[in-house]
Design an enzyme around this catalytic site. Structure first.
Site: not given
Length: 224
Positions: A41, A130
């Site tokens: 990411e 998340k």
């Protein structure tokens, strides 16, 4: 496109390269890949993040899942897709971000902290959740969430996670983790990242073995 859950089966860790520069992205990416990471990411508050995403996507192709983090503006998501990214990670529970990512056939992992946020993101089609910031929660909090969330939906604690924490979080139901400063900080060389990545992967293996041993022990019948 390979599902996000399938990528987590390959390796349950997301490398968060906050601050990475495009000229170093591929070298650092190779160090991570060689250590076993398969999800990378690039937060959008990094220098020229779209260029880094494009470089990593071109280099790895379908060998790794590359995407953007700190996505708070749904208007940026199409640029991530054009750059070759297939993953959108957000720090918050923005339904528009999840909705736009799914329209573009991208994996969406929004940030949540409460059951209300979690179920709102599930309704929008989130591929995983998340738990952020994890340092403000605990494995006990996650265990409570897991009791009511869909059993196959991955939840990944992110924020203040260290390798020594893996076992307790996994025992509570964590499907994986996002790792930032424990793995990479601006200025780190690819060699330094490689060393950290290898130590983290070793810690993950140890945690998984401990978890498996605990499961076997719990499954043993007790004599009365």
């Amino acid at each position: 496109m390979k599902s996000f859950s399938a990528w987590l089966q390959d390796c349950p860790l997301i490398a968060i390269l906050r601050g990475i520069r495009p000229d170093e992205a591929v070298e650092v990416g190779d160090a991570l890949f060689d250590a076993g990471f398969r999800i990378i990411e690039v937060p959008l508050n990094s220098p020229d993040p779209m260029d880094s995403i494009a470089a990593l996507s071109k280099h790895f192709g379908d060998r790794a899942l590359i995407g953007a983090g700190t996505v708070i503006d749904p208007g940026c998501i199409k640029r991530v897709a054009i750059s070759g990214g297939h993953l959108i990670v957000a720090p918050n529970a923005n339904p528009d971000v999840v909705h736009k990512a799914k329209i573009l056939d991208m994996a969406a992992v929004p940030g949540v902290f409460t059951p209300t946020e979690a179920f709102a993101m599930i309704a929008e089609g989130a591929d995983a959740l998340k738990l952020f910031p994890a340092e403000a929660a605990s494995p006990v909090v996650l265990k409570s969430l897991r009791a009511v969330l869909p059993p196959r939906l991955p939840v990944l604690p992110v924020g203040g996670i260290h390798p020594e924490d893996f076992a307790s979080w996994q025992a509570a139901g964590a499907a994986g983790f996002g790792l930032g400063s424990a793995l990479y900080k601006p200025g780190f060389t690819a060699r330094k990242v490689a060393k950290r990545a290898k130590r983290i992967m070793a810690a993950l293996g140890g945690a998984q073995r401990n978890l498996a041993a605990m499961s076997v022990e719990e499954a043993r019948p007790t004599l009365s």
